[in-house]
Design an enzyme around this catalytic site. Sequence first.
Site, PDB file in Angstrom:
ATOM      1  N   CYS A 181      17.147  35.721  91.471  1.00 18.09           N
ATOM      2  CA  CYS A 181      17.565  34.292  91.304  1.00 18.09           C
ATOM      3  C   CYS A 181      19.171  34.153  91.873  1.00 18.09           C
ATOM      4  CB  CYS A 181      17.941  34.115  89.852  1.00 18.09           C
ATOM      5  SG  CYS A 181      16.158  34.336  88.785  1.00 18.09           S
TER       6      CYS A 181
ATOM      7  N   GLU B 218       4.936  46.690 101.467  1.00 14.19           N
ATOM      8  CA  GLU B 218       5.848  45.716 101.116  1.00 14.19           C
ATOM      9  C   GLU B 218       5.590  44.385 101.979  1.00 14.19           C
ATOM     10  OE1 GLU B 218      10.534  46.494  99.970  1.00 14.19           O
ATOM     11  OE2 GLU B 218       9.860  47.355 102.156  1.00 14.19           O
TER      12      GLU B 218
ATOM     13  N   LYS C 192       7.336  50.360 103.664  1.00 15.47           N
ATOM     14  CA  LYS C 192       7.623  49.248 104.427  1.00 15.47           C
ATOM     15  C   LYS C 192       6.011  48.513 104.679  1.00 15.47           C
ATOM     16  CE  LYS C 192      11.059  48.543 104.535  1.00 15.47           C
ATOM     17  NZ  LYS C 192      12.005  49.441 103.920  1.00 15.47           N
TER      18      LYS C 192
ATOM     19  N   GLU D 207       9.129  55.998 102.955  1.00 14.74           N
ATOM     20  CA  GLU D 207       9.942  54.980 103.430  1.00 14.74           C
ATOM     21  C   GLU D 207       8.801  54.204 104.369  1.00 14.74           C
ATOM     22  OE1 GLU D 207      12.016  52.743 102.564  1.00 14.74           O
ATOM     23  OE2 GLU D 207      12.462  51.749 104.574  1.00 14.74           O
TER      24      GLU D 207
ATOM     25  N   ARG E 261      17.365  36.047  99.418  1.00 14.01           N
ATOM     26  CA  ARG E 261      17.149  36.970  98.344  1.00 14.01           C
ATOM     27  C   ARG E 261      15.850  36.904  97.950  1.00 14.01           C
ATOM     28  NH1 ARG E 261      21.621  37.252  94.085  1.00 14.01           N
ATOM     29  NH2 ARG E 261      23.428  37.720  95.492  1.00 14.01           N
TER      30      ARG E 261
ATOM     31  N   ASN F  46      20.724  33.452  85.523  1.00 11.93           N
ATOM     32  CA  ASN F  46      20.087  34.721  86.095  1.00 11.93           C
ATOM     33  C   ASN F  46      20.333  35.864  84.900  1.00 11.93           C
ATOM     34  OD1 ASN F  46      20.449  33.338  88.562  1.00 11.93           O
ATOM     35  ND2 ASN F  46      21.653  34.456  89.376  1.00 11.93           N
ATOM     36  N   GLY F  47      19.139  36.693  85.188  1.00 10.43           N
ATOM     37  CA  GLY F  47      19.225  37.838  84.113  1.00 10.43           C
ATOM     38  C   GLY F  47      18.035  37.748  83.206  1.00 10.43           C
TER      39      GLY F  47
ATOM     40  N   LYS G  54      15.042  40.350  97.453  1.00  8.41           N
ATOM     41  CA  LYS G  54      16.234  41.018  98.221  1.00  8.41           C
ATOM     42  C   LYS G  54      17.129  41.949  97.352  1.00  8.41           C
ATOM     43  CE  LYS G  54      18.010  42.665 102.061  1.00  8.41           C
ATOM     44  NZ  LYS G  54      17.399  43.649 102.627  1.00  8.41           N
TER      45      LYS G  54
ATOM     46  N   TRP H 166      13.657  33.428  90.630  1.00  8.90           N
ATOM     47  CA  TRP H 166      12.565  34.653  90.807  1.00  8.90           C
ATOM     48  C   TRP H 166      11.871  34.789  89.542  1.00  8.90           C
ATOM     49  CZ3 TRP H 166      11.866  39.807  89.583  1.00  8.90           C
ATOM     50  CH2 TRP H 166      11.191  40.444  90.137  1.00  8.90           C
TER      51      TRP H 166
ATOM     52  N   HIS I 218      -4.391  68.840  97.720  1.00  4.58           N
ATOM     53  CA  HIS I 218      -4.185  68.976  96.465  1.00  4.58           C
ATOM     54  C   HIS I 218      -4.697  67.684  95.630  1.00  4.58           C
ATOM     55  CE1 HIS I 218      -2.814  72.944  96.064  1.00  4.58           C
ATOM     56  NE2 HIS I 218      -1.920  72.780  97.066  1.00  4.58           N
TER      57      HIS I 218
HETATM   58  C1  G6P Z   1      15.011  45.536  96.470  1.00 11.64           C
HETATM   59  C2  G6P Z   1      14.947  45.315  98.010  1.00 11.64           C
HETATM   60  C3  G6P Z   1      14.843  46.656  98.644  1.00 11.64           C
HETATM   61  C4  G6P Z   1      16.116  47.651  98.215  1.00 11.64           C
HETATM   62  C5  G6P Z   1      16.223  47.768  96.803  1.00 11.64           C
HETATM   63  C6  G6P Z   1      17.480  48.296  96.577  1.00 11.64           C
HETATM   64  O1  G6P Z   1      13.704  46.135  96.163  1.00 11.64           O
HETATM   65  O2  G6P Z   1      13.933  44.564  98.401  1.00 11.64           O
HETATM   66  O3  G6P Z   1      14.909  46.560 100.129  1.00 11.64           O
HETATM   67  O4  G6P Z   1      15.899  48.826  99.119  1.00 11.64           O
HETATM   68  O5  G6P Z   1      16.196  46.388  96.073  1.00 11.64           O
HETATM   69  O6  G6P Z   1      18.321  47.491  96.822  1.00 11.64           O
HETATM   70  P1  G6P Z   1      19.944  47.869  97.055  1.00 11.64           P
HETATM   71  O7  G6P Z   1      20.545  46.497  97.528  1.00 11.64           O
HETATM   72  O8  G6P Z   1      20.520  48.480  95.893  1.00 11.64           O
HETATM   73  O9  G6P Z   1      19.898  48.810  98.122  1.00 11.64           O
END
Ligand code: G6P
Length: 614
Positions: free
Chosen positions: A2, A494, A491, A487, A27, A103-104, A609, A74, A510
Amino acid sequence: MCGIVAAVAQRNIVSILVEGLKRLEYRGYDSCGVAVHQHGGVRRARSTSRVAELDTQIQEDHVEGFTGIAHTRWATHGVPAVHNAHPHISPSLDDARVALVHNGIIENHEELRAELRAKGYVFESQTDTEVIAHLVDYYYDNDLFIAVKQAVLRLKGAYAIAVFCRDEPHRIIGAREGSPLVMGVGEQGGENFLASDAMALAGVTNQIVYLEDKDVVDLQIGKYWVESRVGDGFARVDRPVRTVYAHSGAAELGPYRHFMQKEIFEQPRAIGDTLQGIESITPELFGDDAYKIFKDIDSVLILACGTSYYAGCTAKYWLESIAKINTQVEIASEYRYRDSVPNPKTLVVTISQSGETADTIAALKHARSLGMEYTLTICNVSTSAMVRECKLAYITRAGVEIGVASTKAFTTQLAALFLLTLSIAQVHNRLTDEQETEYLRSMRHLPVALQAVLALEPQVIAWAQDFTRKHHALFLGRGMHYPIALEGALKLKEISYIHAEAYPAGELKHGPLALVDDQMPVVTIAPNDTLVDKLKSNMQEVRARGGELYVFADADSKIESQEGVHVIRMPEHYGVLSPILHVVPLQLLAYHTACACGTDVDKPRNLAKSVTVE
Ligand code: G6P
């Protein structure tokens, strides 16, 4: 996640509100809206489409005003739909007096909703936000500032709000607790602004006041007033005005198809900038008190979320093997709620691209409340809450990251974490001059090494075609490349929505081996390190079950392409810094698979984001 923009001015502010929302678009959001004071009442426009569509609607309907609030939502409480989009109004559609964005998350919204219903308020949405709008209206008695102060005393949870009232046309009230909110002091006509992020106000003002938790601010033309909650009352506070050169966020795509691709290709520059000017290792890179703090610590606790958490997991290998310091890495949302054993000699390190992630900030505060005062953040935003909250900081210079899936922020975090490792090692006499010289040489060469890895893109594109036909993928790595496998899997899921899981290769037998058949691609990170022979045995286990291997091998790891085994050779083996190189083809694989699948790469569904709510 948001976003909020609000303005009180002596000119039509609608274009400023819309421009602010556009700057916050990256975001992630699923609906948006604007409300202004117009013709003596509240005028509202909302959309479940993009901000550009809202803009068209606003222009067609001639929505104009000197005072207004705007929001990107959001969804948390209630589906993404126009009736749930902010601003929310009160007491009713026909008699809109109060308009509010939030927001929140309000945790006691059900109880408040029941109370307000009993008083006759009718709810048009499923949101927790509408509760606040009605609450403000309920307390309103010709002074919006007083009404908002009374309302926030009733709220439990996290909020940043901006409110205006039909009966006080030149006034906006803001308040925050747990969610970020900044004030912008205007440069013309006494105008003033609120936003969830200074970036939203770039181009309008760079005079920014960072509001703190429990603050309530009264914005009028040519003046503002901040009070902070103390118990059940409020006291006047002064918050400094800072000059903030926030990036516009309206970054150019240039020759790239998506910001994610651009950001992957910016990594040589981003790492170069992050390490710029570092001639030798010294703790002062992290702040004036760093030597004293590093000297006193006997352990490190890393707290982070998402991709930043995986950067922490990688750093654990470096910190324990090079600096020989006991290191624990925890997901922030878990750490903040579990019983743990505090140690005041622990360095608490938060890692965050945005510096605003609610769980990471809360975990940091939790650690401090347990008596752990040595705090350091590795962060990409120098003006963020995380940097302000920590004693020490290292600012990565990735530049604005627009793609929701983090790429250049991750590799620059790794570079900063490696510097941290070397600095702690030095203070604890675990780094010789020769090692320092050698590590620095390797770090300086990283931009060149990364360029060579990026040149592998055409080979990765060819692989990506195979992945578009799959529903699942396994990622394997060992040692410090296990977090890189995690990671890589993150990716892929996501942005392509293909289910992907990562395992340390030794764990294969396992459990996950049961999933392997000829439909299961297995991506393997195979640097030529001490574990490579063990990894080769794990690969045999996959081949024996018909699994198809996609291997990122180093030049000299002696893994050859054959039936069911596809190999891309990395240009050079990079020793302990190898994770920084090996993650790049995984980013490219996820990116090109997502492109071939036709997903919205930069704004994947359901994700945000900057996660400023719990
Ligand atoms: C969200 C984003 C990720 C990010 C995570 C942590 O999930 O989509 O890309 O890694 O938040 O965010 P930060 O800003 O704390 O690295």
